[in-house]
Design a protein around this motif. Structure first.
Motif, short mmCIF file in Angstrom:
data_model
loop_
_atom_site.label_atom_id
_atom_site.label_comp_id
_atom_site.label_asym_id
_atom_site.label_seq_id
_atom_site.Cartn_x
_atom_site.Cartn_y
_atom_site.Cartn_z
N PHE A 16 -43.23 -21.88 -76.15
CA PHE A 16 -42.15 -21.05 -76.68
C PHE A 16 -40.98 -21.07 -75.71
O PHE A 16 -41.18 -21.25 -74.50
CB PHE A 16 -42.64 -19.60 -76.88
N PRO A 17 -39.76 -20.92 -76.21
CA PRO A 17 -38.59 -20.95 -75.32
C PRO A 17 -38.56 -19.74 -74.40
O PRO A 17 -39.15 -18.70 -74.70
CB PRO A 17 -37.41 -20.92 -76.29
N GLU A 18 -37.89 -19.90 -73.29
CA GLU A 18 -37.70 -18.76 -72.40
C GLU A 18 -36.68 -17.81 -73.00
O GLU A 18 -35.68 -18.24 -73.57
CB GLU A 18 -37.23 -19.24 -71.03
N CYS A 19 -36.94 -16.53 -72.87
CA CYS A 19 -35.97 -15.52 -73.29
C CYS A 19 -35.05 -15.26 -72.11
O CYS A 19 -35.42 -14.56 -71.17
CB CYS A 19 -36.67 -14.24 -73.71
N ALA A 20 -33.87 -15.84 -72.14
CA ALA A 20 -32.95 -15.73 -71.01
C ALA A 20 -32.46 -14.30 -70.85
O ALA A 20 -32.12 -13.63 -71.82
CB ALA A 20 -31.76 -16.66 -71.23
N GLN A 21 -32.44 -13.84 -69.62
CA GLN A 21 -31.98 -12.50 -69.31
C GLN A 21 -30.58 -12.57 -68.70
O GLN A 21 -30.31 -13.39 -67.84
CB GLN A 21 -32.92 -11.82 -68.31
N LYS A 22 -29.70 -11.72 -69.15
CA LYS A 22 -28.39 -11.64 -68.50
C LYS A 22 -27.99 -10.17 -68.36
O LYS A 22 -28.37 -9.32 -69.16
CB LYS A 22 -27.33 -12.41 -69.29
N GLU A 23 -27.25 -9.90 -67.33
CA GLU A 23 -26.83 -8.53 -67.08
C GLU A 23 -25.51 -8.23 -67.77
O GLU A 23 -24.63 -9.08 -67.86
CB GLU A 23 -26.69 -8.28 -65.57
N LYS A 24 -25.42 -7.02 -68.25
CA LYS A 24 -24.19 -6.57 -68.87
C LYS A 24 -23.78 -5.26 -68.22
O LYS A 24 -24.58 -4.32 -68.13
CB LYS A 24 -24.39 -6.37 -70.37
#
Length: 226
Positions: A16-24
């Motif tokens: 499964f693809p990685e669930c990319a995390q980004k900060e907001k």
């Protein structure tokens, strides 16, 4: 799935693809900065990876067909929904579109289908975790029964529950399941478990993402099927 000889089913299929995390960064009423994490999963990549796990159900025999058919049907419904929905590249975009257009309560809505899709992933996780933790004496029917009880059973009506429970008694022996997952090669049970652990490392974050997304949008539910 990486270089080298394919040894087991789980080293042959795509992760499964990685669930990319980004900060907001956001600001509250007192202008202090709040850091939030936004998880993004590609809708197409998740559904493609889910399609590749389908032969895993077949290895356990016809008794698990009802679970496989539901899971496969939900994948196909979500593919059709995403293709028909403008700019729906993530699950959030797809579900938000339905919410904005008041479509979420329709029986074939992506909102309802995603809920069942997530439950199907939870069933697969329970199956693999049970497999990894098992010893050589575990019966196949006990593995599937425990996974079903820990995930899907609470959402199914009495008729479906009974049919799955009774059909589980027709499950093949664990040695046959292991042999098929290892393509007939012997001595690969520990390698199989290692490959399953790697697979779970990518499957779990996707499932958690969907679970949290459904809660965030007010779409999670404990209701059973009619």
């Amino acid at each position: 799935m990486g270089d080298g000889e394919v040894k087991t089913f789980f080293s042959a299929i795509n992760l499964f693809p990685e669930c990319a995390q980004k900060e907001k960064s956001e600001h509250d009423s007192e202008t202090s900065t709040i850091q939030t994490h936004i998880s993004k999963c590609s809708l197409t990549e998740v559904l493609d990876a889910a399609t590749e796990i389908l032969p895993f159900f077949d290895i356990f025999g016809a008794f698990i067909k009802v679970c496989k058919n539901d899971f496969e049907g939900n994948i196909n419904k979500l593919k059709r929904k995403s293709a028909a929905t403008p700019n729906a590249k993530t699950f959030r975009q797809l579900l938000q579109y339905e919410l904005d257009n008041k479509l979420e309560k329709k029986t074939d809505s992506a909102c309802i289908v995603t809920l069942w899709f997530k439950r199907g992933l939870q069933f697969i996780i329970a199956m693999l975790e049970g497999f990894i933790q098992s010893d050589n004496g575990l019966l196949t029917q006990d593995l599937v029964r425990k996974a079903y009880e820990a995930s899907l059973k609470r959402y199914h009506n009495w008729i479906v529950q009974k049919s799955v429970t009774l059909a589980a008694k027709l499950a093949p022996e664990m040695s046959i399941v292991i042999s098929k997952l290892c393509y007939g090669k012997e001595g690969l049970q520990e390698q199989l478990k290692d490959d399953q652990r790697v697979y779970l490392e990518r499957l779990k974050p996707v499932t958690i993402h969907l679970h949290n997304l459904l809660i965030d949008l007010g779409l999670d539910s404990e209701e059973r099927m009619a």
